[in-house]
Design a protein around this motif. Structure first.
Motif, short mmCIF file in Angstrom:
data_model
loop_
_atom_site.label_atom_id
_atom_site.label_comp_id
_atom_site.label_asym_id
_atom_site.label_seq_id
_atom_site.Cartn_x
_atom_site.Cartn_y
_atom_site.Cartn_z
N CYS A 203 86.85 -58.04 -1.24
CA CYS A 203 87.10 -59.40 -0.99
C CYS A 203 85.88 -60.15 -1.70
O CYS A 203 84.60 -59.72 -1.35
N PHE A 204 86.06 -60.91 -2.64
CA PHE A 204 84.86 -61.65 -3.30
C PHE A 204 84.81 -63.14 -3.48
O PHE A 204 86.01 -63.57 -3.53
N THR A 205 83.96 -63.85 -3.23
CA THR A 205 83.80 -65.44 -3.13
C THR A 205 82.61 -65.68 -4.21
O THR A 205 81.51 -65.18 -3.80
N GLY A 206 82.86 -66.33 -5.18
CA GLY A 206 81.77 -66.70 -6.08
C GLY A 206 82.39 -67.28 -7.25
O GLY A 206 83.36 -67.75 -7.39
N SER A 207 81.46 -67.18 -8.49
CA SER A 207 82.01 -67.48 -9.69
C SER A 207 83.06 -66.89 -10.46
O SER A 207 83.34 -65.56 -10.23
N VAL A 208 83.78 -67.63 -11.38
CA VAL A 208 84.75 -66.93 -12.04
C VAL A 208 84.32 -65.64 -13.11
O VAL A 208 84.70 -64.69 -13.07
N ALA A 209 83.09 -65.97 -13.68
CA ALA A 209 82.44 -65.01 -14.47
C ALA A 209 82.21 -63.52 -13.59
O ALA A 209 82.49 -62.54 -13.98
N THR A 210 81.48 -63.65 -12.55
CA THR A 210 81.34 -62.47 -11.76
C THR A 210 82.56 -62.13 -10.96
O THR A 210 82.89 -60.92 -10.86
N GLY A 211 83.74 -62.69 -10.69
CA GLY A 211 84.77 -62.39 -10.29
C GLY A 211 85.47 -61.59 -11.11
O GLY A 211 86.32 -60.73 -10.80
N ARG A 212 85.64 -62.04 -12.60
CA ARG A 212 86.26 -61.19 -13.45
C ARG A 212 85.63 -59.78 -13.33
O ARG A 212 86.46 -58.74 -13.64
N LYS A 213 84.24 -59.62 -13.41
CA LYS A 213 83.60 -58.15 -13.24
C LYS A 213 84.04 -57.47 -12.07
O LYS A 213 84.24 -56.26 -12.15
N VAL A 214 84.41 -58.41 -10.82
CA VAL A 214 84.61 -57.62 -9.81
C VAL A 214 86.24 -57.26 -9.78
O VAL A 214 86.51 -56.10 -9.49
N ALA A 215 87.25 -57.84 -10.41
CA ALA A 215 88.55 -57.49 -10.65
C ALA A 215 88.63 -56.39 -11.56
O ALA A 215 89.40 -55.53 -11.35
N GLU A 216 87.74 -56.36 -12.65
CA GLU A 216 87.87 -55.09 -13.51
C GLU A 216 87.20 -53.94 -12.83
O GLU A 216 87.94 -52.83 -13.12
N ALA A 217 86.33 -54.06 -11.97
CA ALA A 217 85.66 -52.66 -11.37
C ALA A 217 86.71 -52.42 -10.18
O ALA A 217 86.98 -51.24 -10.09
N ALA A 218 87.43 -53.42 -9.68
CA ALA A 218 88.40 -52.89 -8.51
C ALA A 218 89.67 -52.28 -9.39
O ALA A 218 90.01 -51.29 -8.83
N ALA A 219 89.99 -52.74 -10.53
CA ALA A 219 91.00 -52.46 -11.07
C ALA A 219 90.85 -50.79 -11.43
O ALA A 219 91.55 -49.96 -11.37
N SER A 220 89.57 -50.42 -12.13
CA SER A 220 89.13 -49.14 -12.52
C SER A 220 89.13 -48.27 -11.21
O SER A 220 89.47 -47.27 -11.50
N ALA A 221 88.87 -48.72 -10.18
CA ALA A 221 89.00 -47.84 -8.98
C ALA A 221 90.24 -47.75 -8.32
O ALA A 221 90.39 -47.06 -7.35
N PHE A 222 91.17 -48.67 -8.75
CA PHE A 222 92.30 -48.72 -8.41
C PHE A 222 92.66 -49.10 -6.82
O PHE A 222 93.29 -48.39 -6.10
N ILE A 223 91.86 -50.25 -6.62
CA ILE A 223 91.87 -50.84 -5.18
C ILE A 223 92.21 -52.30 -5.36
O ILE A 223 91.97 -53.00 -6.58
N PRO A 224 92.89 -52.90 -4.23
CA PRO A 224 93.02 -54.57 -4.58
C PRO A 224 91.90 -55.36 -4.44
O PRO A 224 90.73 -54.92 -3.89
N ALA A 225 91.80 -56.30 -4.92
CA ALA A 225 90.82 -57.16 -4.91
C ALA A 225 91.42 -58.59 -4.62
O ALA A 225 92.12 -59.16 -5.02
N PHE A 226 90.73 -59.35 -3.73
CA PHE A 226 91.16 -60.69 -3.28
C PHE A 226 90.06 -61.48 -3.64
O PHE A 226 88.81 -61.42 -3.28
N LEU A 227 90.09 -62.58 -4.63
CA LEU A 227 89.31 -63.35 -5.14
C LEU A 227 89.31 -64.68 -4.91
O LEU A 227 90.38 -65.51 -5.01
N GLU A 228 88.32 -65.20 -4.38
CA GLU A 228 88.29 -66.88 -4.27
C GLU A 228 87.31 -67.51 -5.04
O GLU A 228 86.03 -67.34 -4.73
N LEU A 229 87.22 -67.99 -6.35
CA LEU A 229 86.40 -68.15 -7.13
C LEU A 229 86.26 -69.84 -7.33
O LEU A 229 86.22 -70.36 -6.31
N GLY A 230 85.83 -70.11 -8.35
CA GLY A 230 85.19 -71.56 -8.73
C GLY A 230 86.28 -72.79 -8.45
O GLY A 230 87.56 -72.38 -8.39
N GLY A 231 85.87 -73.81 -8.25
CA GLY A 231 86.88 -74.92 -8.18
C GLY A 231 86.23 -76.21 -8.81
O GLY A 231 85.05 -76.40 -9.35
#
Length: 472
Positions: A203-231
């Motif tokens: 689970c990640f809360t933060g910027s869109v830029a960092t959220g993309r990196k988290v999502a890519e790393a999670a996809a590489s690890a084949f695990i779910p990612a829950f992201l709440e990013l910018g507004g």
């Protein structure tokens, strides 16, 4: 390598910590996985009872935690609200969890001799990477439901605000059952990367830029990612709105925590007949706000800029807007007071969507206001964004307000109020566009993000009359 931390009130680097490296993250995660087996076997009411003891341990160290959060963020008013909000959140999820996660009895299917039962299987280890604007609350907003669902949790808060970690660790240590399945680790990006590689969901809360990196790393690890990013939350003010009610709500929604909240109102669209009147009311209210430069939460309303890097973004947005023709009605400057950075409560008019302040997340006490003509135009302007977290609509005609709210491309809309997601957590919602992805962290359904559903399909006909083959 020892890392230093800046005090947002003095500008001094007066705190140090050693970031957790990959080996430490691996060891912590291995310990938590060992503890999770017994934790998952406990009933939801039993886990809720442990969380309540954890809440009591936090309350016993309230003064220490509040003092650390004050040094982390430089604000007292919001810190007190944050601590009390965490305690209420624990109560809320503890009430929700037992019935929501209760075992389900087998039910009949359309095939007469087959029945199905459901089993919830918790993800063994959840990783949480949380931001600096509400350090305690946002470190636990995903952790609490994950724990109640039966997961163990490792949390990496922002390296900008790490002082609160130690007193919270001490509170957790006072409850051995909780200590076995919950840990905080300090660090920056490298620590977060190591964490993603060691957990079963993140689970990640933060910027869109960092959220993309988290999502890519999670996809590489084949695990779910829950992201709440910018507004970039819009407020849409229709011509029949009550001016005083609207301006009061907008000031609260844009200036609370000095605008350092993902659900802050960051742009306002006002139907033309009401524009001048509302701008005057907003200017009067904003001009009365004071910096809270002391420890008394009643002695001012505005906190300092927590992260020094954010002050640079605020200045860039102001400079860009003025260069493109925006008018500064009030405020407009960042002040250095005692080494801390404080942004004046700022009202801008003559703005448009060519400006950063209308299109990119500002995350500060800057409120741009733009006029529109017909209702359709206002809706189009509000939806003209790559963000879709939340919004607000104001109208004395409640049916009209609801109809407009239904057309906004966001996950939650406050009607005749603003930023209600900060105070009301029962409403299930999901982020739209680049504001995030994954299940809702609000409402009872938030608990179900951390379990997988297993179906137990049973043939109840024990007589030897198999249907799948004809026996000789």
């Amino acid at each position: 390598m020892i890392q230093t931390v800046r005090n947002p009130r003095t500008g001094e680097r007066d705190y140090t910590f050693e970031p957790a490296d990959g080996a430490r993250i691996a060891a912590t995660c291995e310990r938590l996985r060992r503890g999770q087996a017994a934790w998952a076997e406990a009933t939801p009411p039993a886990r809720a009872a442990v969380l309540q003891r954890g809440k009591a341990a936090l309350q016993a160290r309230r003064d220490e935690i509040v003092a650390a959060l004050f040094c982390d963020t430089g604000r007292m008013r919001e810190t007190l609200l944050e601590f009390d909000g965490v305690c209420r959140a624990i109560d809320r999820w503890c009430d929700w969890a037992p019935p929501w996660l209760a075992p389900q009895s087998p039910v009949a299917t359309t095939v007469p001799f087959l029945q199905v039962a459901a089993q919830d299987v918790a993800y063994p280890l959840v990783g949480v990477i949380s931001p600096w604007n509400f350090p305690l609350l946002l470190s636990l907003i995903d952790a609490i439901p994950a724990l109640l669902a039966g997961s163990a949790v490792v949390i990496k808060p922002s390296e900008v605000t790490p002082r609160f970690i130690e007193p919270v660790r001490q509170a957790i240590a006072a409850v051995p059952e909780l200590d076995a399945v919950l840990a905080y680790e300090a660090g920056a990006g490298a620590t977060g990367e190591a964490l993603i590689g060691a957990v079963d969901t993140v689970c990640f809360t933060g910027s869109v830029a960092t959220g993309r990196k988290v999502a890519e790393a999670a996809a590489s690890a084949f695990i779910p990612a829950f992201l709440e990013l910018g507004g970039k939350d819009p407020a849409l003010v229709l011509a029949d709105a009550d001016v005083e009610r609207t301006s009061a709500a907008l000031v609260w929604g844009s200036m609370s925590n000095a605008g350092q909240a993902c659900q802050s109102i960051e742009r306002v669209y006002v139907q033309a007949p009401l524009f001048n009147t509302l701008v005057e009311s907003l200017a009067e209210r904003l001009s009365s706000l004071r910096f809270c430069t002391g420890t008394d939460p009643a002695a001012g309303e505005l906190a300092p800029v927590i992260a020094a890097s954010q002050a640079g973004i605020l200045q860039a947005h102001l400079d860009d807007a003025v260069a493109k023709g925006a008018k500064v009605v009030c405020g407009g400057r960042i002040e250095n007071i005692g080494g801390g950075l404080w942004c004046q409560p700022t009202l801008l008019t003559r703005v448009d969507h060519s400006m950063l302040v209308m299109t990119e997340e500002t995350f500060g006490p800057i409120l741009p206001v733009m006029a529109f003509g017909e209702e359709e135009e206002g809706i189009g302007l509000a939806n003209d964004s790559r963000f879709g977290l939340s919004a607000a609509v104001f109208s004395s005609d409640r049916a009209r307000a609801r109809a407009v709210a239904a057309r906004l491309q966001v996950g939650a809309v406050s009607i005749n109020d603003s930023t209600l997601t900060a105070v009301m957590h029962e409403g299930e919602k999901q982020a739209f566009k680049l504001s995030g992805m994954g299940g809702s962290r609000m409402g009872r359904v938030s608990l179900r993000r951390f379990v997988r559903r297993k179906a137990l399909l049973e043939n109840t006909e024990l007589a030897w009359d198999p249907w799948w083959y004809h026996q000789a």
